[in-house]
Design a protein around this motif. Structure first.
Motif, PDB file in Angstrom:
ATOM      1  N   ASN A  78       0.705  -1.379  -0.230  1.00 21.79           N
ATOM      2  CA  ASN A  78      -0.086  -0.127   0.094  1.00 21.79           C
ATOM      3  C   ASN A  78       0.785   1.267  -0.134  1.00 21.79           C
ATOM      4  O   ASN A  78       0.166   2.398   0.147  1.00 21.79           O
ATOM      5  N   TRP A 106       0.546   2.322  -5.437  1.00 23.44           N
ATOM      6  CA  TRP A 106      -0.508   1.516  -6.370  1.00 23.44           C
ATOM      7  C   TRP A 106      -0.235   2.014  -7.757  1.00 23.44           C
ATOM      8  O   TRP A 106       0.047   3.583  -7.838  1.00 23.44           O
ATOM      9  N   ASP A 136      -0.465  -3.507  -6.673  1.00 24.21           N
ATOM     10  CA  ASP A 136       0.466  -2.939  -5.771  1.00 24.21           C
ATOM     11  C   ASP A 136       1.984  -3.240  -6.069  1.00 24.21           C
ATOM     12  O   ASP A 136       2.342  -4.202  -6.335  1.00 24.21           O
ATOM     13  N   PRO A 170      -3.783   3.545  -0.145  1.00 25.53           N
ATOM     14  CA  PRO A 170      -2.270   3.680  -0.571  1.00 25.53           C
ATOM     15  C   PRO A 170      -1.934   5.079  -0.360  1.00 25.53           C
ATOM     16  O   PRO A 170      -2.681   6.019  -0.105  1.00 25.53           O
TER      17      PRO A 170
END
Length: 279
Positions: free
Chosen positions: A112, A115, A137, A171
């Motif tokens: 995270n 992305w 990811d 993220p």
């Protein structure tokens, strides 16, 4: 004539033509012991060959390293049988080298952190368009979603990201190109309200978004080029099936041939993360 088997066959040709084995081996730079070598465990090789022949139609774009990791077999034995069975994938033509310098963007140091998302275009059997939104990811290399539709707009991007944030968390950065769907005022306002930093690449510089570009190539090579979709429903089912296979079963070379899902799982299990990344 660079492999031992090829040189061994060449030595046998010379011997059949009347050259002594000693002179043939000396001429080819081959040890006399290698020239008369016979397999000591042919049954093991035969069993490995049968597994490779059975598995290769399922994943025809796998190389021998990924296949060895997927089947949990010894890499050296798989490589030897891979060549003998003629399963090598034709090499792609080298790409033209680019010039210029990169713009350094934030790198992923944990799940995270970053992305990446991008669009992939395809079409069905009848010529109708398919547009795919791929989100990955960058740390775990997981494909978080592949949204499929006839056309995807800025609102579809927001809805997909909102759903993923409920599943995986928020993220820190979102990396993308400067496409209208990613740089629109609606998306930028939503990112600002969600406190997510946009990380745009330089125009005309897809290598700066290399993680998702690499994923897009695998998606096209291993699925889109092999399937003819008759409907969008069929496309959604097959693409989602491949996405789960990619995350949960397909070994990833960036993680020493562990699956992306196992990397995320190891991260959330402090006792296993170190052993999972060092073995």
């Amino acid at each position: 004539m660079t492999t031992p088997s090829a040189r061994r066959e060449s030595a046998q040709v010379l011997v059949r033509r009347g050259v002594s084995q000693r002179k043939a081996c000396r001429y080819l730079g081959l040890s006399r012991r290698i020239s008369s070598y016979e397999l000591t465990q042919p049954e093991k090789d035969r069993a490995v060959a049968e597994k490779l022949l059975a598995a290769s139609p399922q994943v025809p774009r796998f190389g021998y390293r990924r296949m060895a990791a997927w089947l949990a077999l010894g890499e050296a034995r798989v490589r030897r049988q891979w060549r003998a069975l003629g399963l090598n994938i034709p090499r792609r033509r080298p790409r033209r080298r680019r010039s210029g310098s990169d713009i350094r963007l934030p790198g992923a140091v944990r799940p995270n952190a970053v992305w990446s998302y991008d669009f992939v275009h395809d079409q069905m059997v009848d010529g109708r368009a398919l547009k795919l939104l791929c989100v990955i990811d960058e740390y775990t290399r997981e494909c978080l979603a592949i949204e499929v539709g006839a056309s995807l707009r800025a609102q579809d991007v927001i809805l997909t990201l909102s759903r993923l944030m409920r599943l995986y968390g928020k993220p820190a950065f979102l990396r993308s190109d400067n496409g209208a769907e990613f740089a629109s005022a609606k998306v930028m306002r939503w990112l600002r309200d969600a406190a997510i930093g946009p990380a745009f690449i330089a125009p005309g510089s897809p290598w700066q978004n290399g993680f998702v570009e690499s994923f897009n190539g695998k998606l096209r090579d291993e699925l889109l080029n092999r399937e003819w979709f008759r409907s969008r429903t069929e496309a959604k089912v097959l693409i989602e099936r491949w996405r789960k296979f990619y995350n949960e079963q397909r070994p990833h070379s960036a993680h020493r041939y562990k699956t992306p899902a196992s990397i995320r799982q190891a991260w959330h299990e402090p006792d296993t993360i170190q052993s999972g990344l060092t073995t």
